[in-house]
Each structure stands twice: as structure tokens, then as C-alpha cells.
Design a protein around this motif. Structure first.
Motif, PDB file in Angstrom:
ATOM      1  N   GLN A 180      57.480  33.275  48.673  1.00 56.53           N
ATOM      2  CA  GLN A 180      56.900  34.422  49.379  1.00 56.53           C
ATOM      3  C   GLN A 180      55.640  34.913  48.661  1.00 56.53           C
ATOM      4  OE1 GLN A 180      59.681  37.619  49.840  1.00 56.53           O
ATOM      5  NE2 GLN A 180      58.775  38.186  51.800  1.00 56.53           N
ATOM      6  N   ALA A 200      56.320  33.346  57.668  1.00 59.98           N
ATOM      7  CA  ALA A 200      57.320  33.206  58.739  1.00 59.98           C
ATOM      8  C   ALA A 200      58.349  32.129  58.365  1.00 59.98           C
ATOM      9  CB  ALA A 200      56.631  32.836  60.047  1.00 59.98           C
ATOM     10  N   ASN A 203      60.611  33.776  55.933  1.00 61.78           N
ATOM     11  CA  ASN A 203      61.459  34.722  56.672  1.00 61.78           C
ATOM     12  C   ASN A 203      62.532  33.997  57.474  1.00 61.78           C
ATOM     13  OD1 ASN A 203      60.145  36.967  55.729  1.00 61.78           O
ATOM     14  ND2 ASN A 203      58.700  37.084  57.435  1.00 61.78           N
ATOM     15  N   LYS A 208      65.450  36.627  58.418  1.00 62.49           N
ATOM     16  CA  LYS A 208      64.530  37.413  59.258  1.00 62.49           C
ATOM     17  C   LYS A 208      63.861  36.506  60.293  1.00 62.49           C
ATOM     18  CE  LYS A 208      63.221  39.027  55.221  1.00 62.49           C
ATOM     19  NZ  LYS A 208      62.426  39.465  54.106  1.00 62.49           N
ATOM     20  N   LEU A 210      64.264  36.114  63.594  1.00 62.48           N
ATOM     21  CA  LEU A 210      63.837  36.648  64.882  1.00 62.48           C
ATOM     22  C   LEU A 210      62.507  37.377  64.752  1.00 62.48           C
ATOM     23  CD1 LEU A 210      67.271  37.867  66.263  1.00 62.48           C
ATOM     24  CD2 LEU A 210      65.982  35.800  66.887  1.00 62.48           C
ATOM     25  N   LEU A 211      62.355  38.069  63.611  1.00 60.49           N
ATOM     26  CA  LEU A 211      61.089  38.749  63.342  1.00 60.49           C
ATOM     27  C   LEU A 211      59.967  37.718  63.218  1.00 60.49           C
ATOM     28  CD1 LEU A 211      59.575  41.402  62.433  1.00 60.49           C
ATOM     29  CD2 LEU A 211      60.125  40.718  60.086  1.00 60.49           C
ATOM     30  N   ALA A 212      60.274  36.611  62.544  1.00 61.95           N
ATOM     31  CA  ALA A 212      59.274  35.548  62.346  1.00 61.95           C
ATOM     32  C   ALA A 212      58.832  34.976  63.693  1.00 61.95           C
ATOM     33  CB  ALA A 212      59.860  34.456  61.464  1.00 61.95           C
ATOM     34  N   GLN A 214      58.885  36.439  66.548  1.00 65.64           N
ATOM     35  CA  GLN A 214      58.101  37.478  67.235  1.00 65.64           C
ATOM     36  C   GLN A 214      56.663  37.506  66.697  1.00 65.64           C
ATOM     37  OE1 GLN A 214      60.115  41.200  66.768  1.00 65.64           O
ATOM     38  NE2 GLN A 214      58.605  42.283  68.001  1.00 65.64           N
ATOM     39  N   GLN A 215      56.536  37.467  65.367  1.00 59.56           N
ATOM     40  CA  GLN A 215      55.191  37.538  64.770  1.00 59.56           C
ATOM     41  C   GLN A 215      54.350  36.318  65.150  1.00 59.56           C
ATOM     42  OE1 GLN A 215      56.279  37.894  60.658  1.00 59.56           O
ATOM     43  NE2 GLN A 215      55.997  40.130  60.624  1.00 59.56           N
ATOM     44  N   THR A 217      54.737  34.275  67.735  1.00 57.92           N
ATOM     45  CA  THR A 217      54.431  34.269  69.174  1.00 57.92           C
ATOM     46  C   THR A 217      53.233  35.174  69.447  1.00 57.92           C
ATOM     47  OG1 THR A 217      56.788  34.012  69.523  1.00 57.92           O
ATOM     48  CG2 THR A 217      55.493  34.504  71.471  1.00 57.92           C
ATOM     49  N   GLN A 218      53.247  36.321  68.759  1.00 57.87           N
ATOM     50  CA  GLN A 218      52.141  37.268  68.901  1.00 57.87           C
ATOM     51  C   GLN A 218      50.824  36.654  68.381  1.00 57.87           C
ATOM     52  OE1 GLN A 218      52.861  40.223  70.404  1.00 57.87           O
ATOM     53  NE2 GLN A 218      50.629  40.354  70.560  1.00 57.87           N
ATOM     54  N   HIS A 245      68.519  29.695  65.650  1.00 57.57           N
ATOM     55  CA  HIS A 245      69.068  30.912  66.261  1.00 57.57           C
ATOM     56  C   HIS A 245      69.644  30.647  67.650  1.00 57.57           C
ATOM     57  CE1 HIS A 245      67.971  34.263  63.496  1.00 57.57           C
ATOM     58  NE2 HIS A 245      67.243  33.288  62.976  1.00 57.57           N
TER      59      HIS A 245
END
Lengths: 423, 384
Positions: A180, A200, A203, A208, A210-212, A214-215, A217-218, A245
Motif C-alpha cells: 500500500q 485497488a 484493497n 475492501k 467492493l470499494l475498489a 466502485q473506484q 468503475t468511476q 465477490h
């Protein structure tokens, strides 16, 4: 008494018996069956052929991969004893690119040969040290790769390439804090795409995921000017995390998008085939295999095993050919006594040979070298199959410590814990 | 955001990283098999070199169309042979042994297509040799030479890499136990490839699950008489061939091997005939014993070819004989449950048994004719 020279198997013994078999009428299936039993019990020495000479000059012996043809045409590979360091570095880079583009690890040896004069004094040449680290890392020699990368980063702390490579080595060693930190440094070095993707990935391995997704994809949505290579990498990261997941559709879409950009990425193919097999998408799997082509599949043990696994699933007779070729490859690796592919041997023993103790032994050896989710899955599956559940303890502990989420790992750990309660 | 060339290079690198760590290695190997002989030449060898390796080393695909044809290989034959000569140096007592290389051929191994070079190593004596092996290392550091050295003591495999290019060829001195084990394996191997022995045994074993009443075959109702019958046949065959194997190996009795081989062939035919017209069904062990004596001479001729090591003479003979027994028992173990299971069926009694008998008569007779007149009759008939 039929005397058979020991080295010319095909001319005597059972080979002779094969020539008798046309005597037996087709209708006498019972008798043929009896002979078949004997033949199966006999050593399969008939497979050892003698050298031959084609009758025609136009007979095509083999077709070379296109990259090899290009390389030969430009003669970039030629050994140049007088070559300068910069030329050799360029040459090594070409071979490493080839290893990736052609999914063929053989070119690693060519890259090493190009760097050979500087191989043992690499600490004086950061560019050599970085390429050497990549080769060592490919051979799963992670501690040695780290020595090279540390040497590069001591001299060039802002070397993004070295930071990225080191971050990934740390990930393989489950040192996520160090990974990290390296990803964060890349972000600070004004390399946001690389940094975000790198973070990501960490993560995704530390709870983490799902957060990865999301980030990333954004990131894809916000940056339409990303290069195709960057998009490929991001799609792969999203796909593998989504795969873990159980977000099947997201995983499939991203695997497909990454594959459309680069159909030769070995890591991607490995993950994608796993996904298709796990989800029983056999039609897509056949399409993928036919697209990759049999010759390309055979360059890579992992893909060969996947192919064999598929043949086993559908009961295809080609399984035995693949099995014997794989057996041969592993025998060759055993003779070499170096760089033995424990992971692939574990997978082969578990999925194709059904030798579960052997699979567990190799899976644990591999686990000592690298600790990615797929390595954990292998240990858990082998421990369950061999009914040696206590051997999975280190992996279960690792999952708890890292807070990794992978539905396959969770389900395997549940199976182990249920079995423990029942006993 | 700025995405310059540098980033592109870096991302290529990441991809490289990701694509490779979990890959297994299908690396370049060549296979060199050197055999020490008792005659002249003292050493012969076969060298398998990968065609793609040779393409990289010497360039075979001259028209760069990606297809390597046999014609292109032939055009580069001299270059390939020269390359082989320059990258393999054989030394004996500090003197180089010139390599005599036969015209090149191809060989398909599981790992791909190889150029096969048959070589004679022109060394002056049978003193130990060493080799210096250097092909491809300048191009590919992960290339390895897999060298198998074979002599009367066995075979030994070594691996040559760029850090250890010289190898002294030898097979490690075997302990008595290792020799014993090697001869057990030879015994097993020779019963398997000695198809005449197996066929003879089969001819005696196939009727053991049946009994004979009023000229008809009837399935035996329980396993005990079957087991006793098989035990008697196997034991007497073993005792008989052990006696003559020992006697012939120690040269107490010698028989012309041509005659022995013809009688062995006839024994198969006669045993087949006896399956059709059993005159002494309960006493097939007598056949086993009588012909077993002859089969023992056959085994002895094979054992003679294996150059029994003087330091482990007895362990070799006992090991070989034991190997023959193990090989035999595997056949019996595999066959007996099968025929016991189907003994009650009409197919077995009226079809499998007589057909097998006929085949054994035909094969035994053909072998006998072949061996009497040194002909390749079976292959000839099969071709028709």
C-alpha cells in the motif's frame, strides 16, 4: 524367445503383438477386450517412436509463432558480443515484451542471456537490476527480486516502474502494508491511474473489494482518454475482484472487455478460464480455447491443465493425450530440479490425477512461495480432498488476518469448519 | 491528467508483471543420450535438439514465412551439424573425441518436434569421457541439456546449465540392493515383452475356472479348486524355469538358443491345442513343468545379454527370477478375477476359450515357422 533390444522398443515385444491384432475379427469383441487388458497392463513403450525422415522437401515440420518470425527477420536477437549495455537492455526489454505478448515464459531465458555480462553486477546498473527483478519475480524468486528492486529504489526513489513491481511482489508475499505504501507513493508521483489501480488491487485483497470496484468503475467513466493498456489493466482488476465477490455479470463483462483489448495476457486467460469453468459456461470456454489455439495453449502448463480439466468435464477422449503431455512436462521439470511449478503440479494432481495427498504437498510448497487467493484456494481444496483439514489452518488464519473476501474461499472454509464440527 | 509515453511503458510493464507470476515454465531442453558399448565404437549418442531452438541459433526458416519445411532443414543441414559440433566437446584422457554425425532426422517427442542427430563418438578406448556442452546458453540462459549416460551398470541422468557446462560421464556404483532392484525390474520387463511366455501361461490358466465333464466344459462352482489349480500351474512353471535359468546361467547346461526358441513357440501352439482337446485337464501343471524347463533357457539367454555384474552375481540372478515371478503374478492377478467372473457364461466357454485356443495354435505355429526359417512371417501376414 523374442529378443528385444532395450533401446529400440518399437520393434519387438508388444510392438510385434500389435501387428498380430488384425488377425482378430472385429466381431470377436470379447477376445479383443482380453487383449486390451493385457496391452493396458503392459508398459506403454510403443509411444516411443524412432526418428524419421520426411519424404517430401515441402513437408511442413512446424509453424513458428509470428513474433519469432518478426524477430528473426529483424535479427534483433542476434548475439552481439560487442553490443553496448543500452542495446542489450533494449534487447532484453524486447524479449520480456515477447514473453508477455506471446504468453511464453521461454523468452525470459533470452532476456537473461542478453543481460548476462551485467547479471552479477546489476546493482551498478538500475535498468539491468529492474529487468533482472522482473525475471526473478517471474521465477517466483521473490526475496531475490526484492533485493534488486531495493537497489534500484535506493538509487532512484522516484522510479515508478520499480515501485509498481515491488508493490506486486509485496502483494505476493502478503505484505499488504508495504504494498500500500508503494502504491501511495506512485499516486504522489503524479501517476493517478497507476496509483489508483495499484491501491485497488491491495484493497481487493484486504476486505475492501467492493470499494475498489466502485473506484475503478468511476475512474473508467471519468477518463475516456485512458490508453488501451490502462483500460485493460483496470478491467482485469475489476473482473478479478468481482469474480471473488461473486458479482458474476460485472466479472464477465470486465473479463470480456480486457480480453478484447489484449487476447494474449496470460494472467487474464488464467482467471477468465477459471471463471468460465466455475460457472459452467462451457460454450464460451470452447470459443475462448479455439480463439487461443491449441499451439498457444500448449505453451503454458496452467492453460494445458485447464484444457485437460475441460476435457475431463465433458468426457472427451483427448484427455489422455493432454494428460500424458502434462505428465511429460512435469517429469522434465523434475529432472531439471529447479523452478518446479508446484502450483500447476498441485492443480494437475488434484483435478486430473485425483492424487490428493500429492496435491496437498505441492499446494503447501507453493503456498510457502506465493500467497495469492488462487494459491489459498488450491491448499483448501487439496486439504478437503485429502481429508487433512488441519493442513489448511495456515490459510484459514491468513484469510482472517487479511480479511480477504472470496466467495470460493469462504465456501471452502465453511466446508472445513462444518466437517470439523461433525467429527 | 497527463498520460505520456512513460506511463504507457510502465503499464506495459505492469501487464508483464501480472501476466507472468503464476505461470508455469515450458522451457527449452535438449536431450543427449550417450551409450557406452562393448564393441567399436566405444560410445554412441543420440541428440535431440528443439527445432525452434535451432531456428533461433542458426536460422532455418530462411524465407521467413513462418513455416519450417523439411527442405529448409536439409538446406541448413551442414550448418546444424557444424553448430552441434561446435557446441559439444567430448574429451577422453584430455584428448578430444571427434564426432561422426549421421544425416539428420526428425523425432516427435511430447514436448514438440526435434532434430535427431545420431552420433558416433570416436574415442580411442572405453576409458571414461567428459563432455562440455554449450549450445544455446549465449541466447537462452534457461536452456538445459538433459544428458542420459547408459552403460552396463545402468543409466544416469544429469542436467547441464550455463553455470555447469562440463560433465564427467559415469553411472554411480550401485549397491547390491540397487542391483537387486534393477534386476527385479529387468525380470518384470522381460516377462512383459516376452509375449510367448505370457501366451503359454494364458493357455494354461484360461481353462482353470472350468472343469471337464463328459467332454464338456462346466464352470467351477467355487473358488478353492480354481485357486489350487492356478497355484499348481504357476508354482510348477516357476520351479521349472528357475532350475534351468540357474543351470544355464551358471553354464552347467547349455542348449542351442535357436532350438529353445522354436520349442517355446511350439509350447504355445501345443498349449492352445490342449485347450481344444484337453487330454489331461487336471494335470496341466505337468505341461507347466515340462515346458517351464525350456522357457527357463529362454530367460537365461536374456539374462546373459544383460551382462551380469560379477560383484552382485547372485543378487542379480535372484532379482531377475523374482522379477519374472512378479510380472507373472501381475498377469495372473489381473486375469483371474476377470475370467472367474465370466466363467459361467456361454460366451466364455463356447467362444472366448476356443477362439483363444485357435489363436494360440496359429500364433505358436507361425512363430515356430518364423524361428525355424528366420522369417518375419507374422508381420508379412499382418500386412496382407
Amino acid at each position: 524367445m523374442m529378443k528385444t533390444p532395450l533401446t529400440h522398443y518399437s520393434k519387438g515385444g508388444w510392438g510385434r503383438w500389435f501387428s498380430i491384432s488384425p488377425f482378430i475379427p472385429q466381431s470377436f469383441t470379447g477376445l479383443r477386450c482380453l487383449f486390451n487388458v493385457l496391452l493396458i497392463l503392459a508398459p506403454l513403450n510403443i509411444a516411443i517412436a524412432e526418428p524419421f525422415v520426411p519424404t517430401s522437401r515441402t513437408h511442413v515440420i512446424t509453424t513458428l509463432p509470428s513474433f519469432m518470425v518478426t524477430l528473426q527477420r529483424t535479427q534483433k536477437h542476434e548475439r552481439q558480443d560487442t553490443a553496448q549495455l543500452s542495446e542489450r537492455i533494449q534487447q532484453a526489454q524486447t524479449y520480456l515484451d515477447s514473453a508477455q505478448k506471446n504468453n511464453d515464459p521461454r523468452w525470459m531465458g533470452y532476456a537473461q542471456a542478453a543481460l548476462n555480462p551485467w547479471w552479477n553486477i546489476s546493482e551498478q546498473y538500475p535498468k539491468v537490476a529492474l529487468l533482472k527483478a522482473t525475471i526473478l519475480q517471474n521465477r517466483h524468486q521473490f526475496p531475490s527480486a526484492l533485493v534488486e528492486l531495493n537497489s534500484v529504489l535506493n538509487q532512484q526513489p522516484r522510479n515508478t516502474q520499480a515501485l509498481l513491481t515491488r508493490a506486486h511482489v509485496y502483494m505476493m508475499q502478503t505484505d499488504y502494508t508495504s504494498a500500500q505504501q508503494d502504491c501511495q507513493r506512485i499516486l504522489w508521483l503524479s501517476q493517478p491511474t497507476l496509483g489508483v489501480n495499484c491501491l485497488a488491487q491491495v484493497n481487493g485483497l484486504t476486505g475492501k473489494g467492493l470499494l475498489a470496484i466502485q473506484q475503478l468503475t468511476q475512474l473508467l467513466a471519468d477518463n475516456l482518454t485512458l490508453s488501451s493498456t490502462e483500460r485493460e489493466e483496470i478491467h482485469i482488476t475489476i473482473a478479478t475482484i468481482a469474480h471473488r465477490h461473486q458479482q458474476k455479470d460485472v466479472a464477465l463483462q470486465n473479463y470480456q472487455k480486457a480480453y478484447a483489448i489484449n487476447p494474449n495476457n496470460g494472467y487474464l486467460i488464467e482467471q477468465f478460464t477459471d471463471y468460465l469453468i466455475e460457472n459452467n459456461l462451457s460454450e464460451m470456454l470452447i470459443t475462448l480455447f479455439s480463439h487461443i489455439g491449441i499451439d498457444n495453449l500448449k505453451k503454458n502448463l496452467h492453460q494445458q491443465i485447464k484444457m485437460a480439466q475441460y476435457y475431463q468435464l465433458v468426457g472427451d477422449t483427448q484427455l489422455s493425450t493432454f494428460k500424458s503431455e502434462l505428465d511429460d512436462s512435469f517429469t522434465s521439470s523434475k529432472i531439471r530440479k529447479e523452478l518446479f511449478p508446484h502450483k500447476e503440479y498441485a492443480l494437475f494432481s488434484l483435478s486430473i490425477l485425483n492424487k490428493y495427498n500429492q496435491a496437498l504437498h505441492s499446494a503447501l510448497k507453493n503456498w510457502k512461495i506465493q500467497q495469492a487467493p488462487s494459491d489459498a484456494i488450491l491448499v483448501l481444496r487439496a486439504a478437503i480432498a485429502s481429508q487433512q483439514l488441519q493442513q489448511a489452518q495456515s490459510v484459514i488464519q491468513w484469510v482472517k488476518d487479511t480479511r480477504l473476501y472470496d466467495h470460493r474461499i469462504d465456501s471452502l472454509i465453511n466446508t472445513i469448519e462444518t466437517s470439523r464440527i461433525q467429527t | 491528467m497527463i498520460f505520456g509515453i512513460y506511463i504507457l511503458r510502465i503499464t506495459t510493464f505492469i501487464m508483464l508483471f501480472f501476466s507472468l507470476p503464476t505461470h508455469a515454465h515450458q522451457l527449452s531442453d535438449s536431450y543427449l543420450r550417450i551409450t557406452a558399448t562393448d564393441e567399436n565404437p566405444k560410445y554412441i549418442a543420440r541428440w535431440h535438439l528443439g527445432i525452434k531452438d535451432l531456428e533461433m541459433a542458426v536460422g532455418i526458416d530462411k524465407n521467413h514465412d513462418g513455416d519450417i519445411t523439411w527442405g529448409e532443414v536439409l538446406d541448413q543441414e551442414n550448418t546444424i551439424i557444424q553448430y552441434a559440433r561446435s557446441s559439444l566437446d567430448v574429451q577422453q584422457q584430455s584428448l578430444s573425441c571427434p564426432l561422426e554425425i549421421s544425416p539428420i532426422a526428425l523425432d516427435r517427442l511430447n514436448s514438440g518436434i526435434f532434430i535427431a542427430l545420431d552420433m558416433t563418438l570416436l574415442c580411442s578406448s572405453n576409458a571414461p569421457i567428459s563432455i562440455r556442452y554449450t549450445p544455446l546458453f549465449a541466447l537462452d540462459q534457461s536452456h538445459r541439456g538433459i544428458v542420459t549416460y547408459i552403460d552396463t551398470k545402468g543409466e544416469h541422468v544429469s542436467v547441464i546449465g550455463p553455470d555447469n557446462t562440463t560433465l564427467v560421464l559415469h553411472t554411480p556404483e550401485n549397491s547390491t540392493w540397487v542391483t537387486f532392484w534393477q534386476f527385479i525390474k529387468q525380470g518384470i520387463w522381460h516377462i512383459w515383452i516376452g509375449f510367448d511366455h505370457i501366451l503359454f501361461l494364458l493357455a494354461l490358466l484360461l481353462p482353470s475356472v472350468l472343469s471337464r465333464h463328459h467332454n464338456r466344459w462346466i464352470a467351477r462352482t467355487n473358488v478353492k479348486p480354481v485357486f489350487t489349480d492356478v497355484l499348481a500351474i504357476v508354482t510348477t512353471f516357476t520351479i521349472a524355469h528357475s532350475i534351468t535359468l540357474l543351470a544355464a546361467t551358471l553354464q552347467w547346461i547349455t542348449l542351442p538358443i535357436d532350438i529353445v526358441e522354436i520349442i517355446i513357440a511350439l509350447s504355445v501352439g501345443i498349449a492352445g491345442l490342449h485347450m481344444l482337446y484337453p487330454i489331461a485337464h487336471q494335470r496341466r501343471w505337468v505341461f507347466a513343468f515340462g515346458f517351464g524347463l525350456i522357457h527357463g533357457f529362454g530367460f537365461a539367454s536374456v539374462l546373459g545379454d544383460l551382462n551380469l555384474p560379477s560383484q552382485a552375481f547372485w543378487s542379480s540372478i535372484i532379482g531377475f527370477n523374482l522379477g519374472v515371478e512378479v510380472g507373472q503374478l501381475v498377469i495372473v492377478g489381473a486375469l483371474l478375477p476377470l475370467i472367474y467372473g465370466i466363467r459361467g457364461t456361454t460366451i466364455y466357454r463356447q467362444w472366448i476359450l476356443p477362439t483363444s485356443a485357435c489363436l494360440m495354435i496359429i500364433i505358436g505355429t507361425l512363430w515356430a515357422v518364423e524361428r525355424s526359417f528366420s522369417m518375419e512371417l507374422i508381420n508379412w501376414v499382418a500386412r496382407i
